[in-house]
Design an enzyme around this catalytic site. Structure first.
Site, short mmCIF file in Angstrom:
data_model
loop_
_atom_site.label_atom_id
_atom_site.label_comp_id
_atom_site.label_asym_id
_atom_site.label_seq_id
_atom_site.Cartn_x
_atom_site.Cartn_y
_atom_site.Cartn_z
N GLY A 101 3.01 -6.05 -7.33
CA GLY A 101 3.77 -7.11 -8.43
C GLY A 101 2.50 -8.16 -9.04
O GLY A 101 2.96 -9.03 -9.80
N LYS A 103 0.17 -7.49 -11.35
CA LYS A 103 0.31 -7.45 -12.83
C LYS A 103 1.60 -8.05 -13.39
O LYS A 103 1.67 -8.64 -14.50
CB LYS A 103 -0.34 -6.03 -13.29
CG LYS A 103 -1.45 -5.58 -13.29
CD LYS A 103 -2.04 -4.53 -13.44
CE LYS A 103 -3.64 -4.35 -13.14
NZ LYS A 103 -3.88 -4.28 -11.59
N ASP A 165 -0.34 0.82 -14.64
CA ASP A 165 -1.52 0.64 -13.58
C ASP A 165 -1.38 1.79 -12.89
O ASP A 165 -0.60 1.57 -11.79
CB ASP A 165 -1.30 -0.40 -12.96
CG ASP A 165 -2.47 -0.93 -12.01
OD1 ASP A 165 -3.32 -0.76 -12.49
OD2 ASP A 165 -2.26 -1.82 -11.14
N CYS A 218 -7.63 1.72 -10.40
CA CYS A 218 -8.66 1.06 -9.56
C CYS A 218 -9.76 2.10 -9.12
O CYS A 218 -10.06 2.30 -8.03
CB CYS A 218 -8.10 0.28 -8.46
SG CYS A 218 -7.15 1.02 -7.37
#
Ligand code: SAM
Length: 428
Positions: A101, A103, A165, A218
């Site tokens: 959580g 973002k 993401d 990432c």
């Protein structure tokens, strides 16, 4: 680290390769978003609003300020994608892969008049997501636990902003998570890249015309980053949005126009790829309202009596699903989805009305009885341990407020405050 990974990085980084490898001798960087004044050692990051680099190794995850929602721990480069573009406070947003959580919190804080649907595919991780959003006391977040493809029929052409993401091969996690190193292989990179392309398609179906899409990972692998975006742009009419200069200056240009990369050797944090796009395609939005059960007369009276007796100025849109009463923050279609929260969990009826912790966290400032404390007051630790407080206040339900944020509720009876902090959170 595996040879195949290092070979890829050598091609990607060329002259910077040795610095990149050397950066793995250093400890990982940690970051914090900070919502209230505190003396945690940190420096503000060039991008963002309340985003900081931590200058301490102190464990902060089980401290009063953390329980309060005064801070959220987040890896510093992972904070950058939400700062790529300006976010309009009225937008309807979707965070497709949201847990834990980080973002979602950044988005929620930027859209006081909008809503965020925060979705996580994994059931257990969706509960962590709920707990984090509850701890932070956000009033504008709906939480779902679905495969993103199952969101599409509810939200076609609906959102102004979608954040994807993406689940990835995690090359930017290597310094802080040795398991990510051992799990890494090229087969997984290709699997992730294929999945990214599917996820981008679902995002496209749910974005309105002129809506914005932030894509991040990432990982450093081109297949999951620029190549996935190129494959998407080959099929769809989108423009690349110029990244916010503070973010660009904190990282380096990616391999396609508008993309930004953060590496551990030349930026703040562990590693991140990001790009923001704007949709030019037309889409016919779905405009269906959701179906909710209304409360029956008796239930409504119990809840309204509680609200009138204990709070002032609250105007709630009460609905019921699976025996839980919610304040519905926006009448959107959530039918057939696994919803953890339609907005704010108000409570349940079991002969009488039982208020939920989420209610206290979000609406604490509306309670007539407020116990204003400082973070270092010994009563705070007592409360977090689940003890009752020997403090005399008027009779009724109330809330502990610290620096404007709500810690949790209590019931004031006979000169003591009965502790309503949930048992599962009393881990002091
Ligand atoms: N955005 C989060 C944050 O800022 O805290 C981190 C998200 S993490 C990079 C990616 C998430 O994608 C994980 O929570 C994972 O459970 C989820 N995920 C895994 N497989 C998925 C899939 N097939 N579709 C959608 N999400 C998936």
């Amino acid at each position: 680290m595996k040879k195949e990974f290092l070979d890829e990085m050598k091609i990607l980084l060329d002259n910077d390769y040795n610095d990149f490898v050397k950066s793995y001798d250093n400890p990982p960087k940690r970051g914090v978003r900070s919502r209230i004044d505190n003396d945690i050692k940190k420096i503000k990051l060039d991008y963002g609003i309340n985003e900081y680099l931590l200058l301490t190794d102190e464990k902060l995850g089980n401290t009063p300020i953390h329980h309060l929602g005064g801070i959220y721990l987040q890896e510093p480069s992972a904070m950058a994608p939400i700062n790529l573009i300006d976010i309009n406070p009225n937008w309807n947003c979707l965070d497709m892969c949201a847990s834990p959580g980080g973002k979602s919190g950044q988005i929620a804080e930027r859209i006081p008049n909008g809503i965020l649907v925060s979705n996580e595919i994994d059931k257990k991780r969706s509960q962590t997501l709920f707990q984090n959003m509850e701890r932070m006391g956000y009033s504008n977040v709906i939480i779902t636990n679905n495969d993103p493809k199952d969101l599409v029929s509810n939200f076609k052409g609906f959102f102004d902003l979608i954040v994807l993401d993406a689940p990835c091969s995690g090359e930017g996690m290597f310094r802080k998570d040795s398991e990510a190193i051992s799990m890494w292989n090229m087969g997984n990179v290709s699997t992730c890249a294929k999945r990214d392309i599917d996820l981008l398609e679902y995002a496209n179906s749910m974005l309105k015309k002129n809506g914005k899409l932030i894509y991040s990972t990432c990982t450093f692998n081109r297949l999951e980053d620029e190549e996935a975006i190129k494959a998407f742009l080959d099929k769809h009419d989108y423009s690349v949005i110029k990244p916010n200069i503070n973010v660009l200056n904190s990282g380096v240009k990616g391999l396609i126009d508008g993309a930004v990369r953060f590496y551990p050797h030349n930026s703040v944090g562990e590693g991140q790829f990001m790009i923001a796009l704007e949709k030019n395609e037309d889409i016919e939005p779905i405009n269906k309202k959701g179906k909710f059960n209304n409360l029956d007369g008796k239930e409504l009276k119990l809840v309204n009596d509680f609200i009138n007796e204990n709070t002032t100025g609250l105007n709630l849109n009460l609905v019921k699903r699976n025996n839980i009463i919610y304040h519905l923050i926006k009448d959107i279609n959530l039918d057939n989805l696994n919803v953890l929260s339609y907005g704010i969990r108000i409570g349940e009826i079991d002969k009488r009305f039982i208020p939920n912790h989420h209610f206290f966290k979000v609406f604490g400032n509306y309670f007539k009885i407020k116990l204003e404390l400082k973070l270092d007051d010994p009563n705070v630790l007592k409360y977090l341990r689940g003890e009752q407080l020997d403090i005399e206040l008027p009779k009724g339900y109330g809330n502990i407020i610290i620096d404007g944020l709500s810690l949790g509720g209590f019931k004031s009876v006979d000169g003591v405050l009965k502790n309503l902090y949930p048992k599962g959170l009393r881990n002091f």
